[in-house]
Design a protein around this motif. Structure first.
Motif, PDB file in Angstrom:
ATOM      1  N   MET A   1       0.848  -1.169   0.000  1.00  0.00           N
ATOM      2  CA  MET A   1       0.000   0.000   0.000  1.00  0.00           C
ATOM      3  C   MET A   1       0.898   1.238   0.000  1.00  0.00           C
ATOM      4  SD  MET A   1      -3.143   0.943   2.540  1.00  0.00           S
ATOM      5  CE  MET A   1      -2.312   1.590   3.955  1.00  0.00           C
ATOM      6  N   THR A   2       0.528   2.187  -0.828  1.00  0.00           N
ATOM      7  CA  THR A   2       1.239   3.462  -0.879  1.00  0.00           C
ATOM      8  C   THR A   2       0.507   4.450   0.019  1.00  0.00           C
ATOM      9  OG1 THR A   2       1.901   3.018  -3.159  1.00  0.00           O
ATOM     10  CG2 THR A   2       2.025   5.306  -2.409  1.00  0.00           C
ATOM     11  N   LEU A   3       1.216   5.021   0.974  1.00  0.00           N
ATOM     12  CA  LEU A   3       0.583   5.962   1.900  1.00  0.00           C
ATOM     13  C   LEU A   3       0.280   7.288   1.210  1.00  0.00           C
ATOM     14  CD1 LEU A   3       2.705   5.372   5.123  1.00  0.00           C
ATOM     15  CD2 LEU A   3       0.472   4.402   4.548  1.00  0.00           C
ATOM     16  N   ILE A   4      -0.826   7.912   1.606  1.00  0.00           N
ATOM     17  CA  ILE A   4      -1.193   9.236   1.124  1.00  0.00           C
ATOM     18  C   ILE A   4      -0.643  10.246   2.118  1.00  0.00           C
ATOM     19  CG2 ILE A   4      -3.106  10.803   0.630  1.00  0.00           C
ATOM     20  CD1 ILE A   4      -4.714   8.347  -0.251  1.00  0.00           C
ATOM     21  N   HIS A   5       0.116  11.210   1.598  1.00  0.00           N
ATOM     22  CA  HIS A   5       0.771  12.197   2.460  1.00  0.00           C
ATOM     23  C   HIS A   5       0.004  13.515   2.476  1.00  0.00           C
ATOM     24  CE1 HIS A   5       4.313   9.794   3.343  1.00  0.00           C
ATOM     25  NE2 HIS A   5       4.155   9.318   2.131  1.00  0.00           N
ATOM     26  N   CYS A   6       0.080  14.175   3.590  1.00  0.00           N
ATOM     27  CA  CYS A   6      -0.586  15.455   3.815  1.00  0.00           C
ATOM     28  C   CYS A   6      -0.058  16.506   2.833  1.00  0.00           C
ATOM     29  CB  CYS A   6      -0.336  15.903   5.257  1.00  0.00           C
ATOM     30  SG  CYS A   6      -0.998  17.528   5.668  1.00  0.00           S
ATOM     31  N   SER A   7      -0.975  17.232   2.221  1.00  0.00           N
ATOM     32  CA  SER A   7      -0.584  18.299   1.291  1.00  0.00           C
ATOM     33  C   SER A   7      -0.019  19.510   2.022  1.00  0.00           C
ATOM     34  CB  SER A   7      -1.786  18.717   0.443  1.00  0.00           C
ATOM     35  OG  SER A   7      -2.813  19.210   1.284  1.00  0.00           O
ATOM     36  N   GLU A   8      -0.284  19.609   3.319  1.00  0.00           N
ATOM     37  CA  GLU A   8       0.186  20.751   4.099  1.00  0.00           C
ATOM     38  C   GLU A   8       1.627  20.560   4.597  1.00  0.00           C
ATOM     39  OE1 GLU A   8      -1.834  23.514   4.606  1.00  0.00           O
ATOM     40  OE2 GLU A   8      -3.242  22.499   3.281  1.00  0.00           O
ATOM     41  N   CYS A   9       1.958  19.357   5.075  1.00  0.00           N
ATOM     42  CA  CYS A   9       3.265  19.169   5.707  1.00  0.00           C
ATOM     43  C   CYS A   9       4.003  17.905   5.283  1.00  0.00           C
ATOM     44  CB  CYS A   9       3.117  19.174   7.227  1.00  0.00           C
ATOM     45  SG  CYS A   9       2.355  17.659   7.859  1.00  0.00           S
ATOM     46  N   GLY A  10       3.329  17.019   4.553  1.00  0.00           N
ATOM     47  CA  GLY A  10       3.974  15.783   4.115  1.00  0.00           C
ATOM     48  C   GLY A  10       3.826  14.621   5.075  1.00  0.00           C
ATOM     49  N   GLY A  11       3.153  14.828   6.210  1.00  0.00           N
ATOM     50  CA  GLY A  11       2.926  13.744   7.163  1.00  0.00           C
ATOM     51  C   GLY A  11       1.925  12.735   6.614  1.00  0.00           C
ATOM     52  N   THR A  12       1.623  11.722   7.394  1.00  0.00           N
ATOM     53  CA  THR A  12       0.652  10.716   6.952  1.00  0.00           C
ATOM     54  C   THR A  12      -0.682  10.943   7.657  1.00  0.00           C
ATOM     55  OG1 THR A  12       1.433   9.159   8.633  1.00  0.00           O
ATOM     56  CG2 THR A  12       2.378   8.965   6.419  1.00  0.00           C
ATOM     57  N   TYR A  13      -1.741  10.548   6.961  1.00  0.00           N
ATOM     58  CA  TYR A  13      -3.088  10.658   7.509  1.00  0.00           C
ATOM     59  C   TYR A  13      -3.442   9.380   8.257  1.00  0.00           C
ATOM     60  CZ  TYR A  13      -3.985  14.801   4.694  1.00  0.00           C
ATOM     61  OH  TYR A  13      -3.940  16.060   4.152  1.00  0.00           O
ATOM     62  N   HIS A  14      -4.166   9.560   9.360  1.00  0.00           N
ATOM     63  CA  HIS A  14      -4.617   8.445  10.177  1.00  0.00           C
ATOM     64  C   HIS A  14      -6.118   8.565  10.393  1.00  0.00           C
ATOM     65  CE1 HIS A  14      -0.568   6.988  11.396  1.00  0.00           C
ATOM     66  NE2 HIS A  14      -0.270   8.203  10.985  1.00  0.00           N
ATOM     67  N   LEU A  15      -6.783   7.433  10.464  1.00  0.00           N
ATOM     68  CA  LEU A  15      -8.222   7.388  10.670  1.00  0.00           C
ATOM     69  C   LEU A  15      -8.571   7.896  12.065  1.00  0.00           C
ATOM     70  CD1 LEU A  15     -10.938   6.465   9.478  1.00  0.00           C
ATOM     71  CD2 LEU A  15     -10.491   4.210  10.488  1.00  0.00           C
ATOM     72  N   THR A  16      -9.621   8.724  12.134  1.00  0.00           N
ATOM     73  CA  THR A  16     -10.097   9.235  13.417  1.00  0.00           C
ATOM     74  C   THR A  16     -11.426   8.558  13.759  1.00  0.00           C
ATOM     75  OG1 THR A  16     -11.426  11.041  12.500  1.00  0.00           O
ATOM     76  CG2 THR A  16      -9.079  11.500  12.907  1.00  0.00           C
ATOM     77  N   PRO A  17     -11.886   8.650  15.001  1.00  0.00           N
ATOM     78  CA  PRO A  17     -13.175   8.061  15.379  1.00  0.00           C
ATOM     79  C   PRO A  17     -14.366   8.673  14.631  1.00  0.00           C
ATOM     80  CG  PRO A  17     -11.872   8.522  17.337  1.00  0.00           C
ATOM     81  CD  PRO A  17     -11.147   9.138  16.169  1.00  0.00           C
ATOM     82  N   THR A  18     -14.176   9.856  14.034  1.00  0.00           N
ATOM     83  CA  THR A  18     -15.264  10.504  13.297  1.00  0.00           C
ATOM     84  C   THR A  18     -15.261  10.142  11.814  1.00  0.00           C
ATOM     85  OG1 THR A  18     -13.921  12.477  12.900  1.00  0.00           O
ATOM     86  CG2 THR A  18     -15.299  12.462  14.888  1.00  0.00           C
ATOM     87  N   ALA A  19     -14.477   9.131  11.423  1.00  0.00           N
ATOM     88  CA  ALA A  19     -14.376   8.661  10.036  1.00  0.00           C
ATOM     89  C   ALA A  19     -13.730   9.689   9.117  1.00  0.00           C
ATOM     90  CB  ALA A  19     -15.723   8.208   9.489  1.00  0.00           C
ATOM     91  N   GLU A  20     -12.978  10.597   9.688  1.00  0.00           N
ATOM     92  CA  GLU A  20     -12.150  11.520   8.925  1.00  0.00           C
ATOM     93  C   GLU A  20     -10.721  11.003   9.021  1.00  0.00           C
ATOM     94  OE1 GLU A  20     -13.942  15.927   9.345  1.00  0.00           O
ATOM     95  OE2 GLU A  20     -13.017  15.135  11.160  1.00  0.00           O
ATOM     96  N   PHE A  21      -9.842  11.623   8.241  1.00  0.00           N
ATOM     97  CA  PHE A  21      -8.425  11.303   8.312  1.00  0.00           C
ATOM     98  C   PHE A  21      -7.689  12.554   8.760  1.00  0.00           C
ATOM     99  CE2 PHE A  21     -10.269   8.413   5.236  1.00  0.00           C
ATOM    100  CZ  PHE A  21      -9.863   7.204   5.756  1.00  0.00           C
ATOM    101  N   GLN A  22      -6.818  12.390   9.739  1.00  0.00           N
ATOM    102  CA  GLN A  22      -6.102  13.521  10.319  1.00  0.00           C
ATOM    103  C   GLN A  22      -4.604  13.287  10.209  1.00  0.00           C
ATOM    104  OE1 GLN A  22      -6.991  14.103  14.444  1.00  0.00           O
ATOM    105  NE2 GLN A  22      -5.611  15.826  14.674  1.00  0.00           N
ATOM    106  N   CYS A  23      -3.894  14.333   9.785  1.00  0.00           N
ATOM    107  CA  CYS A  23      -2.443  14.289   9.760  1.00  0.00           C
ATOM    108  C   CYS A  23      -1.961  14.409  11.209  1.00  0.00           C
ATOM    109  CB  CYS A  23      -1.871  15.422   8.917  1.00  0.00           C
ATOM    110  SG  CYS A  23      -0.070  15.509   8.971  1.00  0.00           S
TER     111      CYS A  23
END
Length: 110
Positions: A1-23
Motif C-alpha cells: 500500500m502506498t501511503l497518502i501524504h498530507c498536502s500541508e506538511c507531508g505527514g501521513t493521515y490516520h483514521l479518526t473516530p469521526t471517520a475523517e483522516f487527520q495528519c
C-alpha cells in the motif's frame, strides 16, 4: 500500500473516530469525499490506521486476464515471459488490495 501524504506538511493521515483522516504532524483533516484517485486505484486503511491506496482489485483482475490472453497468443518466448511478468505484477497488486480488505465488485450480468 502506498501511503497518502498530507498536502500541508507531508505527514501521513490516520483514521479518526469521526471517520475523517487527520495528519498527526499538523492536524490537517480530510474526509473520504476529499480523496481523489485515478480509476485504477482505491483508497484503503492499513492495520495501523494510516490512509493509503492500492490498485483496485477489479483492475488487477482485468490485467491478469489480459496477461493470460497475451501469453496464449504470443508466439515467442520473450513475449510469453513478458506476459508472465505482467500476470505476476497484477496478481501481487490483487493480493495487496485483498490484504487491505478490498474486494472486486461482482460482475454485472446483462
Amino acid at each position: 500500500m502506498t501511503l497518502i501524504h498530507c498536502s500541508e506538511c507531508g505527514g501521513t493521515y490516520h483514521l479518526t473516530p469521526t471517520a475523517e483522516f487527520q495528519c498527526l504532524t499538523c492536524d490537517h483533516r480530510i474526509t473520504p469525499r476529499d480523496i481523489s484517485l485515478d480509476g485504477q486505484e482505491a483508497w484503503a486503511v492499513d492495520p495501523a490506521g494510516r490512509l493509503g491506496y492500492v490498485t483496485d482489485p477489479a483492475a488487477s483482475l482485468t490485467a491478469m486476464d489480459d496477461a493470460v490472453e497475451d501469453y496464449l497468443t504470443t508466439p515467442d518466448r520473450a513475449g510469453r515471459q513478458t506476459a508472465l511478468k505482467g500476470f505476476q505484477d497484477a496478481f501481487t497488486a490483487y493480493l495487496e488490495a485483498r490484504t487491505a480488505g478490498l474486494t472486486p465488485a461482482p460482475p454485472l450480468h446483462p
